[in-house]
Design an enzyme around this catalytic site. Structure first.
Site, mmCIF file in Angstrom:
data_model
loop_
_atom_site.group_PDB
_atom_site.id
_atom_site.type_symbol
_atom_site.label_atom_id
_atom_site.label_comp_id
_atom_site.label_asym_id
_atom_site.label_seq_id
_atom_site.Cartn_x
_atom_site.Cartn_y
_atom_site.Cartn_z
ATOM 1 C CG ASN A 1 -0.441 -0.027 2.548
ATOM 2 O OD1 ASN A 1 0.786 -0.715 2.629
ATOM 3 N ND2 ASN A 1 -1.093 0.423 3.501
ATOM 4 C CG ASP B 1 0.446 -3.582 10.534
ATOM 5 O OD1 ASP B 1 0.877 -2.987 9.282
ATOM 6 O OD2 ASP B 1 -0.779 -3.620 10.884
ATOM 7 C CG HIS C 1 0.454 7.042 9.784
ATOM 8 N ND1 HIS C 1 0.101 7.087 8.479
ATOM 9 C CD2 HIS C 1 0.121 6.019 10.135
ATOM 10 C CE1 HIS C 1 -0.630 5.997 8.162
ATOM 11 N NE2 HIS C 1 -0.618 5.366 9.096
ATOM 12 C CG HIS D 1 -6.207 -5.530 6.849
ATOM 13 N ND1 HIS D 1 -5.472 -4.734 7.788
ATOM 14 C CD2 HIS D 1 -7.325 -5.494 7.328
ATOM 15 C CE1 HIS D 1 -5.745 -4.130 8.586
ATOM 16 N NE2 HIS D 1 -7.483 -4.312 8.431
ATOM 17 C CG HIS E 1 -2.983 -7.269 11.317
ATOM 18 N ND1 HIS E 1 -3.907 -7.755 10.850
ATOM 19 C CD2 HIS E 1 -2.451 -6.332 10.384
ATOM 20 C CE1 HIS E 1 -4.193 -7.150 9.643
ATOM 21 N NE2 HIS E 1 -3.377 -6.272 9.539
#
Ligand code: DOR
Length: 463
Positions: A97, A311, A315, A181, A240
Site C-alpha cells: 500500500n 505491522d 505516520h 488484512h 495481525h
C-alpha cells in the site's frame, strides 16, 4: 578471501529438533555464510567477544509498511531499514500500500530498484491484489516475490478486494502464498453507522475505533478467508490476529493456514486509549485484556500463532494528532519489537527459544525464504548480537524511523541489540547505523515449492 568475523563465547539460539535451544557455541560469519562451532584453529579478520551475550538469527519481519515510493514524508526504504537494523531485523517483507500501490510486476520491479539503492537490510515485496489484476499476480516472479497481500478489509490506502467472485479467482488462480488484512468491510461500515447514530457527526472519541473495528469484524473476515483457502487448498497467512475469536477459527483450520501477532496487540488493550490516544490507533484495532491474554497464550504454545511481525506503519506526529477519525491508523515498531518481546515475553511463557522460532524461523518457512531464519551451517550470515541484561528507555527522539515517535516512549526495556550483521557485514553497531555497503543487503530469494510452514522444517532451497 571473504571477510570473516568470529562471534566467540556467546549463547547462540540454534535449531534443536523441532524447536530452538540456547547453546554456548562460536558462530563464524564467513563472508555471507554461517558456520556454527568452527574448529578452534579457524582464522578470522575480527574476533568479537560475545560472552554474556545472546546471538540471535537476524529477525525477519514479514509485515512492514516502508512508504516508498510516494509516501516518503512518513518513511522511506533507507530510514525504515535503518530502524530495522537497529532492532536486529535483517529482512523485511514490505506491504503493497505505497503510492502507487504495488499491483503490477512493473511497479514491483520499480520498488525493487529503489531498495537496491536505499535498503540497509534484505527485503522482499508483496504484490498487492485488486479486484482486477489477476494477470499481474500471475506474472509475478515466484523466485523473488514473497507473496500476495489482499486487503479483504480496507485500511491505509485504497487497496480492497471485498467481492466474493474476485476473491474466489485470486485463491483459485494464483500460486504464490497469500496473506490478508482481515476486517470485514460490511461489519466495519455497519459499526461506523451505529457510532454515527449514537454520537452524531465526527470527530469522535478515539476509543470508538475499537467499537468500529471490533471482534466480529475480524472473526467474520478470517472465517471467510479460511473458507477460501481451504476450498482452494491455497497457502494462507492471517496477518495481525487481534482476538480470541480469530484464534478459535484458526485452531480449527488445516495446516495450510498460518497466523501472526504484532507486539501492539500483545501489549496494548482498549484501556490504553486514555493514556495514549491515537498513538495506539491501528487496524485491526486494539482489543480487550482477555484478547491480549489469549494472544500471549497462542504465541507461547505456538499452535495457532507461528509468527511475530510488527505491522510497522509510520505516520507523522502531525498526522496522528488529527481528531479521530481523521487520524490515520498505524504505529512504528520495527526498532523495538525484539527488545519488547525479550522484555515482556518471559512473564507470559514466551522464551528466547520461542522468539527465535516466531521472529526468525517461522517467517522464513511461511514465505519460503532461501537460507534465512536460522543459525545453522550454510545459512546466510544475518545475525544480531543482543545484551540480554542491558536496559534502555525508548524515546521518541532516539527513533530512527522517519516518523520519530514510538507508542512505547518512556518505557524501560531489557535486552538491547548491540550489533546487527547482514550477509556478514555490520549494518548497525553501538547505536549507529553504518553506511550502505554495495551488495550486502539483497532481495530475498524464495522457494515456494519447498516452503510452507509445515513442509520443510529446515534447508528451504539450500544447496
Ligand atoms: O494500522 C494499520 N496501518 N493497519 C494496516 O493494515 C495498514 C497500516 C498502514 O499502512 O498505515
Amino acid at each position: 578471501m571473504a571477510h570473516r568475523t568470529l562471534l566467540r563465547g556467546g549463547d547462540a539460539v540454534v535449531p534443536d529438533g523441532s524447536g530452538f535451544a540456547v547453546r554456548r557455541v562460536d558462530v563464524l560469519l564467513d563472508g555471507g555464510t554461517l558456520r556454527i562451532d568452527p574448529p578452534a584453529t579457524v582464522q578470522a579478520d575480527e574476533i568479537v567477544d560475545c560472552s554474556g551475550k545472546l546471538i540471535f538469527p537476524g529477525v525477519i519481519d514479514d509485515q512492514v509498511h516502508l512508504r516508498d515510493p510516494g509516501l516518503t514524508h512518513k518513511e522511506d526504504l533507507r530510514t525504515g531499514t535503518a530502524a530495522a537494523a537497529a532492532g536486529g531485523v535483517t529482512t523485511v517483507l514490505e506491504m503493497p500500500n505505497t503510492k502507487p500501490a504495488t499491483t503490477t510486476r512493473a511497479l514491483w520491479e520499480a520498488k525493487n530498484k529503489i531498495a537496491e539503492e536505499k535498503a540497509l537490510v534484505n527485503w522482499g515485496f508483496y504484490m498487492g491484489a485488486t479486484p482486477d489484476n489477476l494477470e499481474e499476480l500471475q506474472a509475478a516472479n515466484p523466485d523473488v516475490t514473497c507473496g500476495i497481500k489482499i486487503f479483504i478489509g480496507s485500511s491505509t490506502g485504497n487497496l480492497l478486494v471485498d467481492a466474493q467472485e474476485a476473491l474466489e479467482r485470486i485463491f483459485a488462480e494464483t500460486t504464490l502464498p497469500l496473506c490478508a488484512h482481515c476486517e470485514d468491510e460490511t461489519t466495519v461500515r455497519r459499526n461506523t453507522e451505529a457510532v454515527r447514530q449514537r454520537l452524531g457527526e465526527p470527530p469522535w472519541p478515539i476509543r470508538v475505533h475499537s467499537d468500529i473495528r471490533n471482534e466480529e469484524a475480524a472473526v467474520v473476515s478470517v472465517r471467510r478467508a479460511i473458507d477460501l483457502a481451504t476450498r482452494h487448498d491455497h497457502r494462507f497467512h492471517v496477518l495481525h490476529v487481534s482476538t480470541a475469536g480469530e484464534l478459535r477459527e484458526i485452531a480449527q483450520a488445516g495446516p495450510q493456514i498460518t497466523a501472526e501477532v504484532c507486539p501492539h496487540h500483545l501489549l496494548f488493550d482498549t484501556g490504553d486509549y486514555e493514556r495514549l490516544g491515537s498513538w495506539v490507533q491501528m487496524n485491526p484495532a486494539i482489543k480487550s485484556v482477555t484478547d491480549r491474554a489469549a494472544m500471549w497464550q497462542a504465541l507461547a504454545d505456538g499452535e495457532t500463532i507461528q509468527v511475530v511481525a510488527t505491522d510497522h506503519a509510520p505516520h507523522t506526529r502531525e498526522e496522528k494528532e488529527a481528531d479521530y477519525p481523521a487520524s490515520p491508523s498505524g504505529l512504528p515498531a520495527l526498532e523495538n519489537s525484539l527488545s519488547l518481546l525479550l522484555t515482556h515475553g518471559p512473564a507470559h511463557g514466551v522464551t528466547v527459544e520461542r522468539l527465535a522460532a516466531a521472529m526468525c524461523d517461522a517467517p522464513a518457512r511461511v514465505w519460503g525464504l532461501i537460507g534465512k531464519g536460522r543459525l545453522a551451517d550454510g545459512y546466510d550470515a544475518d545475525v544480531c548480537v543482543v545484551d540480554p541484561h542491558a536496559t534502555f528507555t525508548v524515546r521518541h527522539e532516539d527513533q530512527l524511523t522517519k516518523s520519530h515517535w514510538s507508542p512505547w516512549h518512556g518505557e524501560e526495556l531489557t535486552g538491547r541489540v548491540l550489533r546487527t550483521f547482514v550477509a556478514g557485514q555490520t549494518v548497525y553497531e553501538d547505536g549507529a547505523v553504518r553506511r550502505k555497503v554495495a551488495g550486502h543487503a539483497t532481495a530475498v530469494r524464495c522457494d515456494h515449492a519447498r516452503g510452507g510452514y509445515h513442509a520443510t522444517p529446515d534447508g528451504i532451497g539450500l544447496a
